[in-house]
Write a protein that holds these residues in place. Structure first.
Motif, mmCIF file in Angstrom:
data_model
loop_
_atom_site.group_PDB
_atom_site.id
_atom_site.type_symbol
_atom_site.label_atom_id
_atom_site.label_comp_id
_atom_site.label_asym_id
_atom_site.label_seq_id
_atom_site.Cartn_x
_atom_site.Cartn_y
_atom_site.Cartn_z
ATOM 1 N N MET A 1 -26.820 67.660 62.521
ATOM 2 C CA MET A 1 -26.346 67.016 61.274
ATOM 3 C C MET A 1 -26.622 65.511 61.320
ATOM 4 S SD MET A 1 -24.983 68.994 59.008
ATOM 5 C CE MET A 1 -23.703 68.153 58.060
ATOM 6 N N LYS A 2 -26.016 64.899 62.344
ATOM 7 C CA LYS A 2 -26.166 63.461 62.491
ATOM 8 C C LYS A 2 -27.649 63.123 62.708
ATOM 9 C CE LYS A 2 -23.817 60.533 65.556
ATOM 10 N NZ LYS A 2 -22.855 60.626 66.662
ATOM 11 N N THR A 3 -28.306 63.985 63.500
ATOM 12 C CA THR A 3 -29.713 63.747 63.796
ATOM 13 C C THR A 3 -30.537 63.745 62.533
ATOM 14 O OG1 THR A 3 -29.239 65.158 65.668
ATOM 15 C CG2 THR A 3 -31.502 64.432 65.406
ATOM 16 N N LYS A 4 -30.272 64.758 61.683
ATOM 17 C CA LYS A 4 -31.055 64.873 60.454
ATOM 18 C C LYS A 4 -30.892 63.639 59.592
ATOM 19 C CE LYS A 4 -31.667 69.726 59.389
ATOM 20 N NZ LYS A 4 -30.923 70.854 58.839
ATOM 21 N N SER A 5 -29.631 63.198 59.422
ATOM 22 C CA SER A 5 -29.429 62.052 58.529
ATOM 23 C C SER A 5 -30.033 60.797 59.158
ATOM 24 C CB SER A 5 -27.954 61.860 58.208
ATOM 25 O OG SER A 5 -27.239 61.601 59.380
ATOM 26 N N ILE A 7 -32.727 60.723 61.025
ATOM 27 C CA ILE A 7 -34.174 60.803 60.808
ATOM 28 C C ILE A 7 -34.499 60.413 59.371
ATOM 29 C CG2 ILE A 7 -36.137 62.398 60.703
ATOM 30 C CD1 ILE A 7 -35.548 62.064 63.531
ATOM 31 N N LYS A 8 -33.621 60.830 58.439
ATOM 32 C CA LYS A 8 -33.823 60.468 57.024
ATOM 33 C C LYS A 8 -33.791 58.943 56.875
ATOM 34 C CE LYS A 8 -31.818 64.063 54.507
ATOM 35 N NZ LYS A 8 -30.524 64.479 53.931
ATOM 36 N N VAL A 9 -32.746 58.336 57.456
ATOM 37 C CA VAL A 9 -32.633 56.869 57.372
ATOM 38 C C VAL A 9 -33.871 56.223 57.979
ATOM 39 C CG1 VAL A 9 -31.309 54.861 58.100
ATOM 40 C CG2 VAL A 9 -30.130 56.947 57.469
ATOM 41 N N LEU A 10 -34.330 56.781 59.092
ATOM 42 C CA LEU A 10 -35.510 56.226 59.751
ATOM 43 C C LEU A 10 -36.706 56.286 58.812
ATOM 44 C CD1 LEU A 10 -36.591 55.092 62.465
ATOM 45 C CD2 LEU A 10 -37.288 57.401 63.041
ATOM 46 N N PHE A 172 -37.135 56.528 66.905
ATOM 47 C CA PHE A 172 -37.323 57.979 66.759
ATOM 48 C C PHE A 172 -37.045 58.689 68.098
ATOM 49 C CE2 PHE A 172 -40.211 61.667 67.128
ATOM 50 C CZ PHE A 172 -39.688 62.459 66.113
ATOM 51 N N LEU A 173 -37.624 58.147 69.168
ATOM 52 C CA LEU A 173 -37.428 58.752 70.492
ATOM 53 C C LEU A 173 -35.946 58.741 70.871
ATOM 54 C CD1 LEU A 173 -40.435 57.236 72.502
ATOM 55 C CD2 LEU A 173 -40.262 59.492 71.438
#
Lengths: 336, 290, 253
Positions: A1-5, A7-10, A172-173
């Protein structure tokens, strides 16, 4: 969940980063963006090391210096191509981090603080004293710009993309790292090493890996800095500068991937603001005054917003959204 | 350079480090905090006493006023920035806060006194005294002497007065001393004040030798901390020995290698000693309870 | 059959014999309780078995292998896991994440590999599924996404048990799991202990709640002043004169 958001922000930030130089064509502002990028890069490692793994280090500036001088010496003295120099820099800073980490990471808290400061002081002394190799206190002149094959990163725009590209890849990494089992293991180091060991985590090895990672990021940051400016001097890599990086991550938010970026923006804005405003108030004030501002900022943030700006803003934003949601629900209830 | 001279120089520098280290140890044992701003008290001591002397005060009045002011600054610092952290479990926060305070103090000194090194006349005569094979200046004797007097003072205070007993109680067991009605907060504040006073004294006696510069505090903090760690962070006597060890190491380094490597030697020694004896030269091993 | 063997184990702290020449054996499929007054050396014994402290003398064997010098972090994958008397949950992680850390040894993604994130997702799914099984087993569903250190104290102890179980231990050391539990929760704990034993896990239990100890233990080791005072079944221990003397004045049984 947190990861997805995250990545979106990134993704959004990546788009902004790409467009920015097309919109803003002022070279002063571009310089500022480059500066923010390199501060973010150096501070990112500290976010992981201090914010997640709970290990303090004042060696970031020293590692940056090691990176910068390695790149300079390899390209100028040894005439190697910059790309090879950058790779060698990464290797050398990881070896240095390993060698320093080996004795140092057994210690904690104030001992770790003291020894990493000690290491920085030792590196600083060597930069000044080994003047045959480093150019001494006067610095090292004539580092060529970074290049890959025949493409030379000359000028502000090319350097801007080079540095921000590196920053985005690093973030990203890190997002990936933090969302893995290794990421969770990292967080255990902060609160209970003993419990971490009981869960089968080799805490020393893990700390070592994070320390090396932070060292390599700072080393690469230093190399890019050298390529961009073509001139480096020991004072940039002084212990006091490490405190600046510490201020950046504390201000931005220790336990957030975005902490380094937010902190770098805030500290840069304050720095530029001071250089413009201070002479109006105190005419003979020098650049040293920035450090008071950083020190004060560090203390105030730690006392009043210990989570840092990033998480605090995110929290208040979330609360507001929840509030509007619940008030909407209430109105629904009433209408029924 | 002969060995007597090296040792004498080492003792002089070591006395300064010892005084700062004692400050570290007092605060650390009472509060568990490492005060990275410790060296700033010494810088302030030197700066303020020079200002008073320039103003026309005699040396003794200037010194007393300086010590009182620096103790006041330290108390203020404790009240504003350290006391609010008393519920923080994270010792990294206090490390960073004291570090930040150090920078703020450095910066403010820069605003007040500027970047120039400020001199102070030696307390007494200028002519060096020859002793064994070495020569020593009056001021060096003042430095070593004040260190000795201070050690005696601390010893008497800790061992013979009620205040000292409360202090020691607080150092060895916080919970118990709280139950006995000793306020740990008051003790912590007094620890900051006392350490600042000792630090300021170090600054006053060293000013004629080293001059006073706004940015000398940080390195003094570090050296003092190194000395305290060499001694094992346990008590004042160990810290003093740590100070002398560091002073002599540095003067040997300066005498036989180069003064440019002074700081290098100090920290190399620290790292080596911490590797061989993590608990310091005189320290004891402690065990974390789980 | 012995799974864990403690042989003449001692620990000296600056002259004080915290654990003094203690020996006992643990069989698979049994619950062995270690009891004794405060300061008897029970937790120190746990810290010796789990290699947090170095032994002053003696040996510890796990499945006939000497583990007296094995590094602490290697024990989990060998099959030894534990909980802590002073709760040692991980700050900033939810209950689910805390329990997932217990599955660390079941994962394979390394540091660099994790950064590129090729296998993170599938590996995490697997660990999450395992963790949820433990959550259901222990009844922590309501706290799954709360920060572990902010849930009720008694429940935190259960998170510790779940986290320890995640390592798939063969020997589980529980340090006062019933402290802070109400009577309903204690009943649940007893059932849980028996169930864990039923799954083929040996349990070593430090507990002050004698009701729990007497009802679940197969055998009991009594410690006093660092020494082993007695060893036997619950009924043997209840009748042991020396034990009664050591506990004199305390209403225990």
């Amino acid at each position: 969940m947190k990861t997805k958001s995250n990545i979106k922000v990134l993704g959004i930030i990546a788009v902004l980063v790409v467009i920015l130089p097309l919109v803003v064509q002022n070279s002063y502002l571009l310089q500022i963006f480059i500066n923010i990028g390199s501060w973010t890069l150096i501070s990112l490692g500290l976010t992981i090391l201090l914010g997640y793994a709970g290990q303090i280090s004042f060696a970031q500036a020293a590692f940056m210096g090691i990176g910068a001088y390695t790149a300079a010496i390899i390209t100028v003295t040894l005439h190697w191509p910059p790309l090879l120099a950058l790779i060698t820099t990464a290797v050398i800073s990881s070896i240095m981090a390993f060698l320093v980490g080996l004795p140092v990471l057994r210690f904690k808290e104030h001992y770790l603080a003291l020894i990493t400061i000690g290491f920085s002081v030792m590196v600083f002394v060597l930069m000044n004293q080994l003047s045959d190799i480093t150019g001494g206190p006067g610095g090292f002149i004539g580092v060529p710009p970074f290049s890959i094959g025949s493409f030379v990163f000359k000028g502000d725009i090319a350097n801007y993309y080079l540095i921000w590209g590196t920053v985005l890849i690093s973030i990203f990494l890190i997002i990936n790292l933090l969302s893995s089992r290794i990421g969770r293991a990292l967080e255990t180091l902060r609160s209970s090493e003993i419990a971490a060991k009981s869960m089968g985590i080799n805490t020393f090895l893990l700390k070592m890996k994070v320390f090396i990672f932070a060292g390599v990021l700072a080393g690469i940051g230093g190399a890019l800095y050298a390529f961009q400016l073509s001139f480096i001097a020991p004072n940039t890599f002084n212990v006091l500068e490490s405190i600046t990086y510490l201020t950046i991550v504390v201000v931005g938010g220790l336990r957030s991937v975005w902490g380094a970026l937010i902190g770098a923006i805030v500290v840069t804005v304050i720095e530029k603001g001071l250089t413009h405003l201070l002479p109006l108030i105190i005419p003979d004030a020098g650049g040293e005054l920035e450090s008071i501002a950083y020190g004060l900022l560090l203390v105030l943030v730690l006392l009043f917003i210990p989570d840092g700006l990033g998480p605090t803003i995110a929290k208040s934003f979330k609360n507001k959204r929840n509030m509007t949601k619940s008030s909407k629900l209430k109105t629904l209830d009433q209408s029924n | 350079m002969n060995i007597e001279q090296v040792i004498l120089t080492g003792l002089t520098n070591g006395s300064i480090y010892a005084l700062i280290a004692v400050g570290f140890v007092i605060i650390y044992n009472v509060t568990g905090i490492i005060n990275f701003a410790q060296g700033e008290f010494t810088m302030l001591g030197a700066m303020i006493v020079i200002s008073f002397v320039d103003f026309g005060f005699n040396m003794i009045t200037a010194a007393i006023l300086t010590i009182i002011i620096v103790m006041g600054i330290s108390t203020l610092m404790y009240g504003l920035a350290i006391y609010p952290l008393k519920n923080t479990k994270n010792s990294l926060t206090t490390i960073m806060v004291t570090m930040g305070l150090g920078i703020v103090i450095t910066g403010i000194s820069l605003l007040i006194w500027g970047t120039e090194a400020r001199p102070l006349a030696p307390f007494t005569g200028n002519r060096p005294i020859t002793f064994l094979n070495a020569s020593i200046s009056h001021q060096d004797l003042w430095i070593i002497g004040s260190c000795a007097v201070l050690v005696l003072f601390i010893y008497l205070m800790f061992e013979k007065t009620y205040f000292g007993m409360a202090f020691r109680a607080c150092m060895s067991n916080k919970e118990a001393s709280r139950l006995m009605g000793i306020s740990t907060e008051v003790m912590a504040m007094l620890a900051f004040a006392l350490s600042a006073g000792i630090g300021a004294l170090a600054g006053i006696v060293m000013a004629p030798v080293t001059f006073a510069e706004y940015d000398m505090g940080m390195m003094l903090s570090l050296k003092g901390f190194v000395a305290a760690v060499l001694g094992g962070l346990t008590g004042a006597p160990a810290a003093i020995i740590g100070g002398f060890v560091l002073g002599i190491l540095e003067s040997v380094g300066t005498g036989f290698i180069s003064s440019g490597y002074n700081d290098f030697i100090a920290f190399a020694a620290l790292i080596i000693i911490m590797l061989i004896r993590p608990s310091g030269i005189l320290g004891h091993k402690s065990i974390k309870k789980v | 059959m012995t799974i864990l063997k403690v042989q003449n184990v001692s620990k000296v702290f600056g002259g004080l014999h915290a654990v003094d020449n203690v020996s006992f054996e643990v069989k698979p499929n049994e619950i062995l309780s270690v009891i004794g007054p405060n300061g008897a050396g029970k937790t120190t014994l746990f810290n010796l078995i789990t290699r947090i402290y170095d032994l002053s003398s003696g040996n510890i064997y796990f499945q006939n292998q000497d583990i007296s010098k094995v590094e602490a972090y290697k024990l989990a994958s060998m099959g030894i896991s534990r909980t802590f008397q002073n709760i040692e949950l991980f700050e900033g992680l939810t209950t689910l994440e805390n329990i997932m850390v217990g599955g660390y040894i079941h994962g394979k993604c390394g540091f660099v590999e994790s950064m590129f994130g090729f296998r993170n997702r599938s590996e995490d799914k697997r660990l999450e599924k395992m963790a949820k099984e433990k959550i259901n087993l222990i009844g922590l569903q309501n706290y799954e996404h709360s920060e572990a250190l902010e849930i009720p104290y008694g429940r935190q102890r259960m998170v510790e048990v779940a986290r320890a179980l995640m390592t798939s231990p063969k020997v589980l050391l529980l340090d006062e799991p019933a402290a802070g539990l109400n009577s309903v929760e204690s009943e649940e704990l007893k059932k849980l202990l028996l169930r864990i034993r039923g799954d083929g896990v040996a349990i070593i239990l430090i507990e002050h709640d004698m009701e729990t100890v007497m009802s679940v233990s197969d055998r009991i080791v009594v410690m006093n002043h660092g020494q082993k005072l007695a060893e036997g079944t619950p009924s043997e221990i209840q009748q042991n004169q020396e034990v009664i003397k050591a506990y004199l004045g305390e209403e225990v049984f």
